[in-house]
Design a protein around this motif. Structure first.
Motif, mmCIF file in Angstrom:
data_model
loop_
_atom_site.group_PDB
_atom_site.id
_atom_site.type_symbol
_atom_site.label_atom_id
_atom_site.label_comp_id
_atom_site.label_asym_id
_atom_site.label_seq_id
_atom_site.Cartn_x
_atom_site.Cartn_y
_atom_site.Cartn_z
ATOM 1 N N GLY A 106 0.812 -1.208 0.000
ATOM 2 C CA GLY A 106 0.000 0.000 0.000
ATOM 3 C C GLY A 106 0.846 1.259 0.000
ATOM 4 N N ASP A 107 0.165 2.393 0.077
ATOM 5 C CA ASP A 107 0.822 3.691 0.168
ATOM 6 C C ASP A 107 0.692 4.172 1.600
ATOM 7 O OD1 ASP A 107 0.173 7.020 -1.246
ATOM 8 O OD2 ASP A 107 1.778 6.243 0.034
ATOM 9 N N PHE A 108 1.811 4.358 2.276
ATOM 10 C CA PHE A 108 1.791 4.713 3.695
ATOM 11 C C PHE A 108 2.401 6.080 3.953
ATOM 12 C CE2 PHE A 108 0.097 0.707 4.675
ATOM 13 C CZ PHE A 108 0.730 -0.232 3.871
ATOM 14 N N SER A 109 2.340 6.950 2.960
ATOM 15 C CA SER A 109 2.912 8.284 3.121
ATOM 16 C C SER A 109 2.154 9.116 4.162
ATOM 17 C CB SER A 109 2.931 9.015 1.781
ATOM 18 O OG SER A 109 1.617 9.093 1.243
ATOM 19 N N PRO A 121 9.945 2.910 23.049
ATOM 20 C CA PRO A 121 10.099 3.711 21.835
ATOM 21 C C PRO A 121 11.465 4.383 21.805
ATOM 22 C CG PRO A 121 8.721 4.861 23.408
ATOM 23 C CD PRO A 121 8.992 3.522 23.992
ATOM 24 N N VAL A 122 11.999 4.534 20.624
ATOM 25 C CA VAL A 122 13.316 5.140 20.444
ATOM 26 C C VAL A 122 13.209 6.465 19.697
ATOM 27 C CG1 VAL A 122 15.583 4.868 19.375
ATOM 28 C CG2 VAL A 122 14.452 2.897 20.435
ATOM 29 N N ALA A 123 12.522 6.438 18.559
ATOM 30 C CA ALA A 123 12.408 7.619 17.723
ATOM 31 C C ALA A 123 11.161 7.493 16.860
ATOM 32 C CB ALA A 123 13.647 7.784 16.840
ATOM 33 N N ALA A 124 10.588 8.634 16.523
ATOM 34 C CA ALA A 124 9.378 8.635 15.707
ATOM 35 C C ALA A 124 9.464 9.745 14.674
ATOM 36 C CB ALA A 124 8.143 8.819 16.582
ATOM 37 N N ILE A 125 8.758 9.520 13.558
ATOM 38 C CA ILE A 125 8.673 10.538 12.520
ATOM 39 C C ILE A 125 7.235 10.574 12.011
ATOM 40 C CG2 ILE A 125 9.468 8.918 10.722
ATOM 41 C CD1 ILE A 125 10.873 11.401 9.425
ATOM 42 N N SER A 126 6.665 11.760 11.977
ATOM 43 C CA SER A 126 5.268 11.914 11.559
ATOM 44 C C SER A 126 5.169 11.922 10.045
ATOM 45 C CB SER A 126 4.704 13.210 12.119
ATOM 46 O OG SER A 126 5.271 14.313 11.427
ATOM 47 N N LYS A 127 3.925 11.946 9.569
ATOM 48 C CA LYS A 127 3.713 12.001 8.125
ATOM 49 C C LYS A 127 4.249 13.302 7.534
ATOM 50 C CE LYS A 127 -1.008 13.786 8.506
ATOM 51 N NZ LYS A 127 -2.438 13.553 8.147
ATOM 52 N N MET A 128 4.356 14.337 8.378
ATOM 53 C CA MET A 128 4.877 15.622 7.928
ATOM 54 C C MET A 128 6.398 15.708 8.058
ATOM 55 S SD MET A 128 2.171 17.020 6.948
ATOM 56 C CE MET A 128 2.781 18.679 6.611
ATOM 57 N N GLY A 129 7.010 14.670 8.657
ATOM 58 C CA GLY A 129 8.453 14.666 8.804
ATOM 59 C C GLY A 129 8.955 15.196 10.134
ATOM 60 N N ASP A 130 8.034 15.502 11.056
ATOM 61 C CA ASP A 130 8.459 15.930 12.387
ATOM 62 C C ASP A 130 9.029 14.731 13.140
ATOM 63 O OD1 ASP A 130 5.463 17.844 12.417
ATOM 64 O OD2 ASP A 130 7.489 18.580 12.016
#
Length: 119
Positions: A26-29, A46-55
Motif C-alpha cells: 500500500g501507500d503509507f505516506s 520507543p526510540v524515535a518517531a517521525i510523523s507524516k509531515m516529517g516531524d
C-alpha cells in the motif's frame, strides 16, 4: 501488509549502523513511523518517531546520536545510529500507524532486527 526490517548486526562501541524498514502492500505516506527497541530481558520502548509531515521525536538517551528519516516513495523508514554504546544492544522493531482509506486505524509491526554493540 508486511514490514521488513533489515540492517542489524554486530558493531563495536563508538561505531555506527543504519537500519531500515520497508512496508509493502500500500501507500503509507500518510502514516507515522516509530522505531522501538527491546533490550535482552527488558520491555520494549520507543526510540524515535517521525510523523507524516516529517516531524521527529527522540528518546533522551539517543538524542544527538540517532537520526530517523523516511522515504515515502519507497515506503521506507531509516534509523541512522552513531556513537553506539553497549546499552543500545537490543532488537529493534519498526511500527507503522495511521488512518487508512476506510477510516480505520492501521497498526503494523516489523519482525525486528538485532543490533549488538560490543564494548
Amino acid at each position: 501488509v508486511q514490514l521488513q526490517a533489515s540492517g542489524g548486526g554486530l558493531v563495536q562501541a563508538g561505531g555506527s549502523l543504519r537500519i531500515s524498514c520497508t512496508a509493502s502492500g500500500g501507500d503509507f505516506s500518510s502514516h507515522g513511523w516509530t522505531w522501538f527497541r527491546q533490550p535482552p530481558g527488558q520491555q520494549r520502548e520507543p526510540v524515535a518517531a517521525i510523523s507524516k509531515m516529517g516531524d521527529t521525536t527522540y528518546m533522551d538517551p539517543v538524542k544527538g546520536r540517532f537520526t530517523i528519516s523516511r522515504d515515502n516513495a519507497k515506503n521506507t523508514v531509516y534509523l541512522q545510529m552513531y556513537d553506539l554504546k553497549s546499552e543500545d544492544t537490543a532488537a529493534y522493531y519498526c511500527n507503522l500507524v495511521g488512518l487508512n482509506s476506510r477510516k480505520t486505524m492501521d497498526i503494523f509491526w516489523g519482525q525486528g532486527t538485532l543490533v549488538t554493540v560490543s564494548s
